[in-house]
Design an enzyme around this catalytic site. Structure first.
Site, short mmCIF file in Angstrom:
data_model
loop_
_atom_site.label_atom_id
_atom_site.label_comp_id
_atom_site.label_asym_id
_atom_site.label_seq_id
_atom_site.Cartn_x
_atom_site.Cartn_y
_atom_site.Cartn_z
N ASN A 137 0.83 -1.21 0.00
CA ASN A 137 0.00 0.00 0.00
C ASN A 137 0.87 1.26 0.00
O ASN A 137 0.55 2.24 -0.68
CB ASN A 137 -0.94 0.00 1.21
N HIS A 176 -8.24 -2.46 5.90
CA HIS A 176 -8.34 -3.84 6.39
C HIS A 176 -8.87 -4.73 5.27
O HIS A 176 -9.79 -4.33 4.55
CB HIS A 176 -9.28 -3.87 7.60
C1 GRF Z 1 -3.13 -5.20 3.81
O1 GRF Z 1 -3.84 -6.36 3.53
C2 GRF Z 1 -3.97 -4.31 4.68
O2 GRF Z 1 -5.33 -4.44 4.44
C3 GRF Z 1 -3.66 -4.80 6.06
O3 GRF Z 1 -2.32 -5.18 6.02
C4 GRF Z 1 -1.93 -5.48 4.68
C5 GRF Z 1 -0.78 -4.58 4.35
O4 GRF Z 1 -0.07 -5.01 3.30
N1 GRF Z 1 -3.98 -3.81 7.05
P1 GRF Z 1 1.16 -4.17 2.77
O5 GRF Z 1 2.19 -4.08 3.89
O6 GRF Z 1 0.67 -2.82 2.35
O7 GRF Z 1 1.69 -4.96 1.63
#
Ligand code: GRF
Length: 219
Positions: A23, A117
């Protein structure tokens, strides 16, 4: 290339991570191509040192702070260390993106912290509900749909007013891995879309959401 700070970027954000930083990478890309033209990442906080998210932040030239729970005697000290970094960086909005620790949100940041989430909250959230465990629980329950949620975070895990969600239909033969991949794709759309709306409407939009969903702004 990640653009420098300038006066046309009114919104300073901090991104809190613990892992892969997918993300985070997505937000960096959207800022660099100016789709998120009014947003800059003023600090990245990682609760782990040796994770891909840290390398991503460093490669973009962002200030990265490794703040590990185990380096503090108490939860409150860990939380205070995060708050201090965020306050020093003069951050307006905090984005939790795969942050696995508990940060006690101080009053100054109430309604100013977002979390993403990988389920349709309020279902399949809470302590211990992260990564594969979420998708396994969704499949075990025989759900027909899943998705992801961006919500305003409060001081309970995966709790607080929902800002927006993206849904998908679960396929026959779906596995936790395939579901994780498909939900991650939705996350890559949803978080930037929410930030683009904040960019247009301002942070007061978050207060409106809280008023709509909860009846009154939280103190
Ligand atoms: C994602 O699935 C988000 O929804 C959750 O943790 C994960 C984060 O993934 N809160 P990344 O570190 O951004 O790859």
């Amino acid at each position: 290339m990640y653009p420098a700070f300038d006066d046309n970027c009114p919104l300073r954000i901090a991104v809190l991570i613990s892992g892969a930083g997918t993300n985070l990478a997505n937000l960096i890309e959207r800022i660099a191509d100016r789709r998120l033209h009014a947003i800059r990442i003023a600090a990245v906080v990682s609760s782990r040192g040796q994770v891909r998210g840290v390398s991503i932040a460093q490669a973009a030239g962002l200030p990265v702070h490794i703040i590990r729970r185990r380096d503090f005697a108490e939860d409150s000290m860990f939380s205070d260390a995060i708050t201090e970094v965020i306050a020093t960086a003069a951050v307006d909005l905090v984005i939790m993106a795969g942050f696995l620790c508990f940060w006690r949100i101080p009053p100054r940041f109430h309604n100013r912290v977002l979390n993403i989430h990988p389920s349709l909250l309020p279902k399949y959230g809470g302590k211990g509900m992260f990564g594969r465990a979420v998708h396994e629980a969704v499949l075990a329950a025989g759900e027909r749909e899943s998705g992801c949620t961006v919500h305003i975070a409060d001081n309970e895990y995966d709790h607080g007013p929902v800002v927006d969600q993206r849904r998908l239909t679960i396929h026959p033969g779906e596995t936790a891995d395939s579901l994780a991949r498909r939900v991650a794709e939705l996350e890559r759309e949803l978080y930037p879309e929410v930030l683009a709306r904040i960019q247009e409407r301002g942070l007061a939009w978050l207060d409106e959401i809280v008023r709509e969903r909860c009846g009154a702004p939280r103190a």
